[in-house]
Write an enzyme that holds these catalytic residues in place. Structure first.
Site, PDB file in Angstrom:
ATOM      1  N   CYS A   1      -2.132   5.594   9.997  1.00  0.00           N
ATOM      2  CA  CYS A   1      -0.920   4.907  10.454  1.00  0.00           C
ATOM      3  C   CYS A   1      -1.274   3.585  11.096  1.00  0.00           C
ATOM      4  O   CYS A   1      -2.210   3.490  11.879  1.00  0.00           O
ATOM      5  CB  CYS A   1      -0.238   5.731  11.527  1.00  0.00           C
ATOM      6  SG  CYS A   1       0.475   7.198  10.889  1.00  0.00           S
TER       7      CYS A   1
ATOM      8  N   CYS B   1       3.166   8.340   1.797  1.00  0.00           N
ATOM      9  CA  CYS B   1       3.615   7.401   2.831  1.00  0.00           C
ATOM     10  C   CYS B   1       3.947   6.086   2.129  1.00  0.00           C
ATOM     11  O   CYS B   1       3.058   5.389   1.637  1.00  0.00           O
ATOM     12  CB  CYS B   1       2.485   7.239   3.851  1.00  0.00           C
ATOM     13  SG  CYS B   1       2.904   6.124   5.185  1.00  0.00           S
TER      14      CYS B   1
ATOM     15  N   GLU C   1       0.827  -1.204   0.000  1.00  0.00           N
ATOM     16  CA  GLU C   1       0.000   0.000   0.000  1.00  0.00           C
ATOM     17  C   GLU C   1       0.865   1.258   0.000  1.00  0.00           C
ATOM     18  O   GLU C   1       1.954   1.278   0.578  1.00  0.00           O
ATOM     19  CB  GLU C   1      -0.921  -0.014   1.219  1.00  0.00           C
ATOM     20  CG  GLU C   1      -1.910  -1.153   1.122  1.00  0.00           C
ATOM     21  CD  GLU C   1      -2.897  -1.215   2.274  1.00  0.00           C
ATOM     22  OE1 GLU C   1      -3.993  -1.720   2.051  1.00  0.00           O
ATOM     23  OE2 GLU C   1      -2.582  -0.768   3.382  1.00  0.00           O
TER      24      GLU C   1
ATOM     25  N   CYS D   1       5.939  -6.951   8.018  1.00  0.00           N
ATOM     26  CA  CYS D   1       6.999  -6.483   8.920  1.00  0.00           C
ATOM     27  C   CYS D   1       7.285  -7.595   9.919  1.00  0.00           C
ATOM     28  O   CYS D   1       6.368  -8.254  10.411  1.00  0.00           O
ATOM     29  CB  CYS D   1       6.556  -5.214   9.649  1.00  0.00           C
ATOM     30  SG  CYS D   1       7.836  -4.555  10.752  1.00  0.00           S
TER      31      CYS D   1
ATOM     32  N   CYS E   1      -0.074  -2.801  15.720  1.00  0.00           N
ATOM     33  CA  CYS E   1       0.098  -2.419  14.317  1.00  0.00           C
ATOM     34  C   CYS E   1      -0.384  -3.530  13.379  1.00  0.00           C
ATOM     35  O   CYS E   1       0.044  -4.682  13.508  1.00  0.00           O
ATOM     36  CB  CYS E   1       1.574  -2.113  14.070  1.00  0.00           C
ATOM     37  SG  CYS E   1       1.965  -1.859  12.327  1.00  0.00           S
TER      38      CYS E   1
ATOM     39  N   CYS F   1       4.866  -5.338  16.339  1.00  0.00           N
ATOM     40  CA  CYS F   1       4.379  -4.442  17.398  1.00  0.00           C
ATOM     41  C   CYS F   1       2.904  -4.762  17.648  1.00  0.00           C
ATOM     42  O   CYS F   1       2.147  -5.005  16.703  1.00  0.00           O
ATOM     43  CB  CYS F   1       4.545  -2.982  16.978  1.00  0.00           C
ATOM     44  SG  CYS F   1       6.259  -2.566  16.669  1.00  0.00           S
TER      45      CYS F   1
ATOM     46  N   GLU G   1       9.777  -2.045   8.158  1.00  0.00           N
ATOM     47  CA  GLU G   1      10.792  -1.315   8.924  1.00  0.00           C
ATOM     48  C   GLU G   1      11.913  -0.915   7.950  1.00  0.00           C
ATOM     49  O   GLU G   1      12.699  -1.776   7.517  1.00  0.00           O
ATOM     50  CB  GLU G   1      11.314  -2.203  10.062  1.00  0.00           C
ATOM     51  CG  GLU G   1      12.555  -1.697  10.758  1.00  0.00           C
ATOM     52  CD  GLU G   1      12.480  -0.242  11.221  1.00  0.00           C
ATOM     53  OE1 GLU G   1      11.520   0.145  11.904  1.00  0.00           O
ATOM     54  OE2 GLU G   1      13.414   0.525  10.884  1.00  0.00           O
TER      55      GLU G   1
HETATM   56  N1  SAH Z   1       8.343   0.475  11.070  1.00  0.00           N
HETATM   57  C1  SAH Z   1       8.497   1.865  11.149  1.00  0.00           C
HETATM   58  C2  SAH Z   1       7.725   2.636  10.097  1.00  0.00           C
HETATM   59  C3  SAH Z   1       6.351   2.127   9.785  1.00  0.00           C
HETATM   60  S1  SAH Z   1       5.171   2.213  11.095  1.00  0.00           S
HETATM   61  C4  SAH Z   1       8.156   2.368  12.548  1.00  0.00           C
HETATM   62  O1  SAH Z   1       7.634   1.599  13.335  1.00  0.00           O
HETATM   63  O2  SAH Z   1       8.459   3.519  12.818  1.00  0.00           O
HETATM   64  C5  SAH Z   1       4.718   3.932  10.981  1.00  0.00           C
HETATM   65  C6  SAH Z   1       4.118   4.533  12.235  1.00  0.00           C
HETATM   66  O3  SAH Z   1       2.783   4.042  12.462  1.00  0.00           O
HETATM   67  C7  SAH Z   1       4.899   4.221  13.489  1.00  0.00           C
HETATM   68  O4  SAH Z   1       5.199   5.415  14.159  1.00  0.00           O
HETATM   69  C8  SAH Z   1       3.948   3.381  14.308  1.00  0.00           C
HETATM   70  O5  SAH Z   1       4.169   3.549  15.674  1.00  0.00           O
HETATM   71  C9  SAH Z   1       2.596   3.906  13.847  1.00  0.00           C
HETATM   72  N2  SAH Z   1       1.485   2.991  14.106  1.00  0.00           N
HETATM   73  C10 SAH Z   1       1.508   1.643  14.038  1.00  0.00           C
HETATM   74  N3  SAH Z   1       0.277   1.148  14.352  1.00  0.00           N
HETATM   75  C11 SAH Z   1      -0.526   2.201  14.634  1.00  0.00           C
HETATM   76  C12 SAH Z   1      -1.909   2.338  14.991  1.00  0.00           C
HETATM   77  N4  SAH Z   1      -2.702   1.283  15.123  1.00  0.00           N
HETATM   78  N5  SAH Z   1      -2.396   3.579  15.190  1.00  0.00           N
HETATM   79  C13 SAH Z   1      -1.616   4.671  15.019  1.00  0.00           C
HETATM   80  N6  SAH Z   1      -0.322   4.605  14.647  1.00  0.00           N
HETATM   81  C14 SAH Z   1       0.229   3.383  14.465  1.00  0.00           C
HETATM   82 FE1  SF4 Z   2       6.664  -2.943  11.952  1.00  0.00          FE
HETATM   83 FE2  SF4 Z   2       6.535  -0.281  12.422  1.00  0.00          FE
HETATM   84 FE3  SF4 Z   2       4.313  -1.824  12.498  1.00  0.00          FE
HETATM   85 FE4  SF4 Z   2       6.137  -2.075  14.411  1.00  0.00          FE
HETATM   86  S1  SF4 Z   2       4.929  -0.212  13.975  1.00  0.00           S
HETATM   87  S2  SF4 Z   2       5.116  -3.770  13.332  1.00  0.00           S
HETATM   88  S3  SF4 Z   2       8.013  -1.746  13.293  1.00  0.00           S
HETATM   89  S4  SF4 Z   2       5.585  -1.429  10.725  1.00  0.00           S
END
Ligand code: SAH
Ligand code: SF4
Length: 348
Positions: free
Chosen positions: A336, A107, A94, A114, A121, A118, A163
């Site tokens: 995000c 973006c 995406e 990934c 996410c 986390c 990442e």
């Molecule tokens: N892997 C990298 C970049 C992609 S994630 C990282 O983790 O920074 C991009 C952003 O989306 C990160 O700051 C992450 O914390 C945020 N994010 C992930 N899941 C989310 C959610 N459910 N709601 C809001 N932000 C989220």
């Molecule tokens: Fe991967 Fe970033 Fe999502 Fe964590 S927040 S699972 S590092 S994409």
């Protein structure tokens, strides 16, 4: 892709020069080809009209221009478009294109899925399928900007799926092409790399691209509590990343940004706001609060507006720059952390 042919998308100017010299042509032709590929976005080699028919014919024998396909594109009322793009092996990724007042922000994803898992996410749910090549990342950008006027101001954030620092070579190559004046010519300050805090890369990234923005997804404090929400913290402790950051000089105009996804009753207490404020003050970070975007598979909730406000009012007492990201495109799941792999098996 045309069978047996190499894709020109994702080739750096140096690589194009090598190809051109290999054809016995003058190296300025490589600049022209780079401009056709990246500035004008031509879809076929024969459309490079200032290049002789003889050369385009020879180029076409070995090379092609191959871009991801658009599977769907979903627009939100705020002007955000989420593109689902198909790759050659059946996977899809995406890209989210956001309309801002005087520019567009793209973006971009760097991986299919990934590995870091986390707990909040959507991308983390599926695990890592594979890295994207520079060609695929650049291709995803070209496809999702089609139709915008050539002089549109563009910001790039590597905050999509994956990442970026775990696909480091492709990331560096992509950024080099993004900033090359004969390619996209995007200013470094308009590019931001977001990381969950992978150790051992940020010093080199900064050396290569001193002007780009760095965003660090902290998301949980105190650091010892981060392991549960972000298991990556076990292998790549936040403390180590902070030591690396400390050794670099960041100007006031371009500070490191901390991303903090605010989740109800998980990381939104006053004590956590104080820890975050102290950390930002000590390291001169900017803080970006991202109220949690709900994901059906998780039980977390976005904090109430009052709780968000009270967290922020604690933070700003530390006299640090604080922004709140009112996520764009949430209604189309383009916010995000809402980026899933929705189709694709990986079978060719
Ligand atoms: N892997 C990298 C970049 C992609 S994630 C990282 O983790 O920074 C991009 C952003 O989306 C990160 O700051 C992450 O914390 C945020 N994010 C992930 N899941 C989310 C959610 N459910 N709601 C809001 N932000 C989220
Ligand atoms: Fe991967 Fe970033 Fe999502 Fe964590 S927040 S699972 S590092 S994409």
């Amino acid at each position: 892709m045309d069978k047996g042919k190499e894709n020109l998308i994702g080739k750096s100017l140096n690589e194009l020069q090598e190809i051109i010299l290999g054809f016995g042509e003058k190296s300025f032709r490589a600049i022209q080809i780079s401009e056709w590929l990246y500035r004008h976005g031509v879809s076929k080699i024969e459309l490079m009209t200032n290049i002789s028919r003889d050369l385009t014919t020879r180029l076409q024998e070995k090379y092609c221009i191959d871009l991801p396909s658009v599977i769907t594109q979903v627009a939100s009322n705020d002007g955000t478009i989420k593109f689902l793009l198909g790759l050659k092996d059946g996977f899809s990724i995406e890209v989210v294109r956001m309309k801002e007042e005087d520019h567009y922000t793209f973006c971009l994803s760097t991986q299919v899925g990934c590995a870091l898992g986390c707990k909040f996410c959507a991308t983390g749910l599926v695990g890592l399928k594979r890295n994207l090549s520079a060609s695929e990342i650049i291709g995803s950008f070209i496809v999702s900007k089609q139709g915008l006027p050539a002089d549109t101001t563009i910001n790039i954030v590597f905050m999509g799926m994956g990442e970026p620092l775990l696909n480091y070579d492709a990331l560096k190559k992509t950024i080099s092409i993004m900033i090359d004046l004969h390619a996209f010519g995007i200013a470094q300050r308009r590019i931001t790399v977001s990381t969950a805090g992978i150790n051992g890369k940020i010093i080199d990234l900064r050396k290569n691209f001193p002007g780009i923005g760095i965003a660090l997804s902290v998301n949980m404090l105190p650091p010892e509590k981060r392991d549960d929400l972000m298991p990556v913290n076990r292998k790549h402790p936040l403390s180590k990343f902070l030591t690396e950051i400390e050794s670099l000089k960041f100007s006031k105009q371009n500070p490191v940004t901390i991303e903090y996804v605010l989740i109800s009753n998980i990381n939104d207490s006053k004590q956590q706001a104080d820890l975050l404020g102290n950390m930002a003050k000590k390291y001169r970070f900017k803080v970006n609060i991202i109220p949690y975007n709900p994901i059906a598979e998780f039980n977390y909730e976005r904090p109430s507006e009052e709780r968000i406000e009270s967290f922020i009012s604690t933070l700003i007492k530390y006299k640090i720059p604080v922004t709140v990201r009112r996520s764009k495109g949430v209604e189309s799941s383009a916010g995000c952390g809402q980026l899933y792999i929705t189709s694709g098996t990986g079978d060719a």
